[in-house]
Design an enzyme around this catalytic site. Structure first.
Site, PDB file in Angstrom:
ATOM      1  N   GLY A 107     -41.095  44.584  63.161  1.00 17.94           N
ATOM      2  CA  GLY A 107     -40.565  43.253  63.379  1.00 17.94           C
ATOM      3  C   GLY A 107     -40.356  42.687  64.598  1.00 17.94           C
TER       4      GLY A 107
ATOM      5  CD  GLU B  32     -48.639  43.984  68.731  1.00 19.03           C
ATOM      6  OE1 GLU B  32     -49.791  43.633  69.393  1.00 19.03           O
ATOM      7  OE2 GLU B  32     -48.451  43.082  68.081  1.00 19.03           O
TER       8      GLU B  32
ATOM      9  CG  ASP C  18     -33.096  53.801  63.454  1.00 19.06           C
ATOM     10  OD1 ASP C  18     -32.885  54.167  62.330  1.00 19.06           O
ATOM     11  OD2 ASP C  18     -34.152  53.226  63.656  1.00 19.06           O
TER      12      ASP C  18
ATOM     13  CE  LYS D   2     -40.653  49.716  70.373  1.00 15.36           C
ATOM     14  NZ  LYS D   2     -39.324  50.411  70.211  1.00 15.36           N
TER      15      LYS D   2
END
Length: 238
Positions: free
Chosen positions: A19, A22, A147, A41
């Protein structure tokens, strides 16, 4: 997507898209045929001028570049081409743990316990390094990944295990700190405190790593139990 030049890097192919950003396989060239492949990135074009997303990428680079460990994908560079910010990282030729577990499930294959234990040990080693990291003055950086999940554990074809994506990590050096009550991360792998939006420390990452290890073991899925544990009891409960 055809190859294209992006600043000093040649973008070979897209690896992943999310989101916010990329990721591309890219390479940089030097003299005498020297080439180096990296994972690049960049902020998604839709958010290229969004200050919040730019700061998140900058924070990720500043945190990750502090960490030099065999089980953490190394960060090399933070830069900008035109209005697009990017970071370059170590390219891990392999697959993430989520894809490995999904493929094993589709083929009804159980991951051997010694492999589960090895991956768990390597992830724990990466987290231990991040949690203990201090700056040049000896002050703890207070890094919490926030995460830890199968999607952020890469396993190379040669058997290396790398923890990646410090994009929502908590650290004392961050310009913008997440406010109490704001939840970031994947619910299935959060500690109850993280899911409630309470203040957390390194122990939350350890909880998440435990969920990942549990899910790797044969015929296990901690998701239902994890979600149940994350539900705060009602104040009216007896």
């Amino acid at each position: 997507m055809a190859e294209r030049q992006f600043g000093p890097y040649r973008l070979i192919r897209q690896i992943a898209v999310g989101g916010m950003a990329e990721i591309h396989l890219a390479k940089t060239a030097g003299i005498a045929g020297f080439e180096k492949y990296v994972a690049l990135k960049m902020i998604h074009p839709n958010f290229a001028e969004d200050d919040q997303f730019i700061q998140m990428l900058v924070d990720e680079a500043k945190i990750a570049v502090q960490l030099t460990h065999g089980n953490i994908a190394q960060t090399f560079d933070l830069g900008r081409v035109g209005e697009t910010y990017y970071i370059t990282m170590e390219y891990v030729d392999g697959a993430d743990l989520y894809k490995i577990l999904r493929r094993a499930s589709e083929q009804d294959i159980e991951m051997p316990l010694d492999v589960c234990a090895f991956i768990g040990k390597e992830v724990a080693s990466a987290l231990d390094h991040a949690h203990r990291k201090r700056d040049h003055t000896g002050r703890s950086l207070g890094i919490v990944h926030r995460d830890v999940s199968p999607q952020n554990v890469l396993v190379s074809y040669s058997g290396e295990v790398k923890l990646v994506d410090f994009g929502i990590a908590k650290a004392t050096m961050k310009v913008r700190q997440t406010a109490v009550g704001v939840i970031k991360g994947k619910y299935y792998y959060m500690s109850p405190e993280q899911a409630w939006g309470d203040p957390i420390d390194h122990r939350s990452d350890i909880f998440s790593a435990g969920i990942v290890l549990y899910e790797m073991t044969p015929r296990r899925s901690a998701r239902r139990a994890c979600c149940a544990a994350a539900c705060r009891p009602s104040s009216s409960a007896s």
